[in-house]
Write a protein that holds these residues in place. Sequence first.
Motif, mmCIF file in Angstrom:
data_model
loop_
_atom_site.group_PDB
_atom_site.id
_atom_site.type_symbol
_atom_site.label_atom_id
_atom_site.label_comp_id
_atom_site.label_asym_id
_atom_site.label_seq_id
_atom_site.Cartn_x
_atom_site.Cartn_y
_atom_site.Cartn_z
ATOM 1 N N SER A 70 0.706 -1.286 0.124
ATOM 2 C CA SER A 70 0.119 0.099 0.135
ATOM 3 C C SER A 70 0.696 1.268 -0.019
ATOM 4 O O SER A 70 0.233 2.501 -0.267
ATOM 5 N N SER A 90 3.664 -2.407 5.004
ATOM 6 C CA SER A 90 4.030 -3.023 3.672
ATOM 7 C C SER A 90 5.263 -2.730 3.017
ATOM 8 O O SER A 90 5.925 -3.540 2.394
ATOM 9 N N SER A 122 -0.738 -4.080 -5.517
ATOM 10 C CA SER A 122 -1.199 -2.815 -4.899
ATOM 11 C C SER A 122 -2.524 -2.814 -5.356
ATOM 12 O O SER A 122 -3.027 -3.153 -6.522
ATOM 13 N N ASP A 176 -5.738 0.064 -6.399
ATOM 14 C CA ASP A 176 -6.107 1.680 -6.131
ATOM 15 C C ASP A 176 -7.582 1.680 -5.676
ATOM 16 O O ASP A 176 -8.331 1.469 -6.725
ATOM 17 N N ARG A 193 -4.732 7.644 -1.808
ATOM 18 C CA ARG A 193 -4.106 6.509 -2.623
ATOM 19 C C ARG A 193 -3.417 6.689 -3.892
ATOM 20 O O ARG A 193 -2.273 6.111 -4.129
ATOM 21 N N LEU A 227 0.530 5.384 -4.124
ATOM 22 C CA LEU A 227 0.975 4.459 -5.097
ATOM 23 C C LEU A 227 2.139 4.931 -5.746
ATOM 24 O O LEU A 227 2.964 4.343 -6.077
ATOM 25 N N VAL A 239 4.762 3.293 -3.757
ATOM 26 C CA VAL A 239 4.955 1.905 -4.183
ATOM 27 C C VAL A 239 5.776 1.691 -5.433
ATOM 28 O O VAL A 239 6.829 0.824 -5.587
ATOM 29 N N VAL A 289 -0.805 -3.263 -10.395
ATOM 30 C CA VAL A 289 -1.888 -2.536 -9.442
ATOM 31 C C VAL A 289 -3.131 -3.132 -10.363
ATOM 32 O O VAL A 289 -3.383 -2.972 -11.462
#
Length: 357
Positions: A70, A75, A99, A101, A108, A112, A115, A128
């Motif tokens: 996340s 994570s 991940s 979304d 978010r 992202l 990530v 994703v």
Amino acid sequence: MAAEVTLETKPKGGRFCSICTTRRAALKRPKTLEQICRECFYAVFEDEIHRVIVGNNLFKPGERIAIGASGGKDSTVLAYVMSELNCRHGYGLDLFLLSVDEGITGYRDDSLETVKRNEVQYGLPLKVVSYKELYGWTMDEIVKLIGLKNNCTFCGVFRRQALDRGAALLNVDKLVTGHNADDIAETVLLNILRGDIARLSRCTSIITGEDGPIPRCKPFKYTYEKEIVMYAYFKRLDYFSTECIYSPNAYRGFAREFIKDLERIRPRAILDIIKSGEDFRISTSTKMPEQGNCEKCGYISSQKWCKACVLLDGLNRGLPKMGIGRTRGLDNECNKDTRQNNGTKSLQSKQCGTLDF
């Protein structure tokens, strides 16, 4: 001539590491209250997770493992430690980042980006999946329709299924999540407060969903949240620290505050609650839900329709509260409409939290 005996003088006081006794202590471990240096903290932190993995036979060589990512501290540390231990101990795993979304602007979308940086930093492929692609709705659109109350129910149910769908697309053998000891203790308490016997019986399991599409593992089951934060801070890991803008009043938050109060009084309280959950015995006369498959989407479910399909059906028909809470909490018109159109009187199931094990 008598042999000369040299006595090693250990540093006195609490300023030196209680493990190596040579370096100055940099922190006090929340779990044990030991004063230790950074190097020893890294070692014990990683070794405890390694022993949990090996002791519970979480993985087999050659398996493909998706890491639920996340961008948050849990994570991010999980991805880093899994990558390190996989190389150090030769687990022989193929690791991927996965991940979801949810479609939350200002939260978010920013996480992202973290990530995506982790993908490069750790050299792990990223997949994703989004609510919009899977369900046709974003959380921003759902909250606009239903408001801030009960929105976590939608997100928790959709997120769980989205992770499974993403893991299926990656063709992985298992999915690992960053649920830590604090999360599991909160879940034990929540399931007791809600009288949710079905989830109470499995919420402390380190591996869940073995009868579902893809098993889930929790390597951080006995790892304290505070220690995860310390590890991320000292290692200077790149993570996103903002809380979800839609969850300030989530039911879980009250359980979290209670657990934190207990921890301040007695640090071991978190592990004790987990141990209590592990030792609970469900009466043999208690009727447990039977697992089957959703008639609409095929996902694992104990009802004719899974919770995600019930919630999605309500959204699409302009009845967003149709799948919230228990049947008695709905108005008669909604109940009548559900029975006539779906032929499923028992579609309404118990409310799910934001972390649905």
